[in-house]
Design a protein around this motif. Structure first.
Motif, mmCIF file in Angstrom:
data_model
loop_
_atom_site.group_PDB
_atom_site.id
_atom_site.type_symbol
_atom_site.label_atom_id
_atom_site.label_comp_id
_atom_site.label_asym_id
_atom_site.label_seq_id
_atom_site.Cartn_x
_atom_site.Cartn_y
_atom_site.Cartn_z
ATOM 1 N N HIS A 185 42.348 -66.034 118.148
ATOM 2 C CA HIS A 185 42.796 -66.244 119.529
ATOM 3 C C HIS A 185 44.211 -65.712 119.704
ATOM 4 O O HIS A 185 45.076 -65.891 118.848
ATOM 5 N N ASP A 243 43.888 -59.268 120.878
ATOM 6 C CA ASP A 243 42.851 -58.504 121.562
ATOM 7 C C ASP A 243 42.047 -57.717 120.520
ATOM 8 O O ASP A 243 42.621 -56.867 119.818
ATOM 9 N N ARG A 270 39.994 -55.300 120.824
ATOM 10 C CA ARG A 270 40.018 -53.852 121.068
ATOM 11 C C ARG A 270 41.345 -53.252 120.611
ATOM 12 O O ARG A 270 41.382 -52.119 120.106
ATOM 13 N N ALA A 271 42.420 -54.032 120.766
ATOM 14 C CA ALA A 271 43.726 -53.520 120.345
ATOM 15 C C ALA A 271 43.782 -53.315 118.837
ATOM 16 O O ALA A 271 44.481 -52.412 118.354
ATOM 17 N N SER A 322 32.314 -55.885 123.167
ATOM 18 C CA SER A 322 33.636 -56.496 123.146
ATOM 19 C C SER A 322 33.552 -57.854 123.828
ATOM 20 O O SER A 322 33.005 -57.967 124.919
ATOM 21 N N PRO A 360 35.977 -61.780 124.015
ATOM 22 C CA PRO A 360 37.208 -62.426 123.572
ATOM 23 C C PRO A 360 36.945 -63.640 122.702
ATOM 24 O O PRO A 360 35.835 -64.176 122.655
ATOM 25 N N GLN A 373 37.210 -66.784 129.603
ATOM 26 C CA GLN A 373 37.927 -65.684 130.242
ATOM 27 C C GLN A 373 37.675 -65.668 131.751
ATOM 28 O O GLN A 373 38.551 -65.273 132.532
#
Length: 368
Positions: free
Chosen positions: A260, A263, A265-266, A285, A287, A324
């Motif tokens: 948590h 990101d 994707r980052a 993808s 979260p 989200q």
């Protein structure tokens, strides 16, 4: 037909394998709900052959609670099945079939409780939300969540019925996955100057992925998880025909799992940066989930289950997407995740009945 076992048998009987059409199983659930006076909303995805389903028991203009499940299952091609995996069979207390545990058992319990919930004087609604292609990285539920404001008042919470032994779970990691595809020029390996090796073209991105996997171990940590750091791995690499042929195509699939606050994707950005000239296809993808242990939803589930919420699990769910979208979410469903995605997957009769009892207690709680 409202016996949970009968309903589970019908649900398992639909081979609703991820990535395929789900009209048959959605139609069955919709007809079942209509038989109890509930008109469901069918929310299509862009594929054109699969749908999410949303239904409300009680006044949908009031904030209520969502019972969330997915109807897709992983393939059942393992050779160790002792019988047809899409025909539910009973062996003692075990109900065996693909999806029995992950997670048609929870869906069967929710549907079995519909007649009782309809008869209750609910002060807040109970919603049933069923999605598609969860097993492909939660691809279906975003379309359902986008439609939700037009279907009901903002929910007080969502119970994601993934297998957790009916112990509430507060957190899981997020995930992102991508595919890299390199295109080269085939030729005889004795003349590499006349070709272009697609496997070689993948190497900078693969090296970046391996380096990032090591670097993450000294990055942000969350002791609730094992391992406590975000992770990255190269899952598949494919390409080439023979050792003496220059490969003209190669691909790799890479995934990241993020604690948590990170990101997913980052995490993959260094890989994408090193993939110049390659095709990059994002596969999925979603979260991470992180619900505070003092949140009213956590306290409610602790009350309903009699179990202290578990800090975190390693598998992913749709719960992070609900959160989200502004809907508090918690994981709580029957069965053991260790049985999922395996031959002879099963849910016990007792676990199925316990899931029904949990939903019954939720309904009664909403009548107070």
């Amino acid at each position: 037909m409202s016996s949970p076992t009968d309903l589970l048998a019908r649900l398992v009987g639909f081979p609703s394998v991820v990535g395929g059409p789900n009209g048959d199983i959605i139609g069955f659930v919709a007809d079942y709900l209509r038989g109890h006076g509930i008109e469901p909303a069918l929310v299509p995805g862009p594929e054109g052959d699969r749908w999410n389903l949303f239904a409300s028991i009680g006044d949908a203009s009031r904030p209520g609670y969502v019972l969330s499940g997915h109807l897709d299952v992983v393939p059942a091609g393992e050779p160790d099945w002792r019988a047809d995996p899409f025909v539910l069979r009973r062996d003692g207390d075990r109900l065996i079939g693909r999806g029995a545990c992950d997670m048609k058992g929870f869906v069967a319990a929710a549907l079995a409780m519909v007649p009782e919930l309809v008869a209750m004087p609910l002060s807040a609604p109970v919603h049933i939300a069923l999605s598609y292609d969860e097993e492909a990285g939660c691809r279906g539920v975003p379309h359902l969540l986008a439609a939700l404001p037009g279907l009901c008042a903002p929910p007080l919470g969502a119970i994601i019925g993934e297998p957790s032994g009916l112990v509430p779970v507060l957190a899981h990691k997020g995930k992102a996955a991508l595919r890299l595809v390199a295109t080269g020029v085939a030729g005889h390996s004795s003349r590499p100057d006349l070709g272009a090796n697609a496997i070689h073209a993948l190497l900078p991105a693969l090296s970046a992925a391996a380096a990032q996997a090591v670097a993450l171990q000294s990055g942000p940590q969350d002791p609730r998880f094992a391992p406590p750091w975000s992770s990255l791995q190269i899952g598949t690499v494919a390409g080439g025909q023979a050792v003496n042929i220059i490969p003209d195509r190669a691909e790799a699939q890479i995934e990241a799992r993020a604690i948590h606050g990170v990101d997913p994707r980052a995490i993959l950005e260094p890989v994408v940066a090193a993939a110049a000239g390659l095709a990059v296809d994002w596969l999925s993808s979603y979260p991470a989930l992180a619900l505070d242990g003092d949140h009213p939803l956590a306290r409610l589930l602790a009350e309903l289950t009699g179990a202290t919420p578990l800090g975190a699990v390693s598998y992913g769910t749709e719960a992070g997407l609900y959160q989200q979208a502004g809907i508090p979410a918690i994981i709580c469903g029957p069965g053991d995740i260790a049985r999922a995605h395996r031959p002879e997957e099963y849910l016990t009769m007792a676990e199925l009945q316990d899931a029904c009892a949990l939903i019954r207690r939720l309904g009664r709680r909403l009548c107070l």
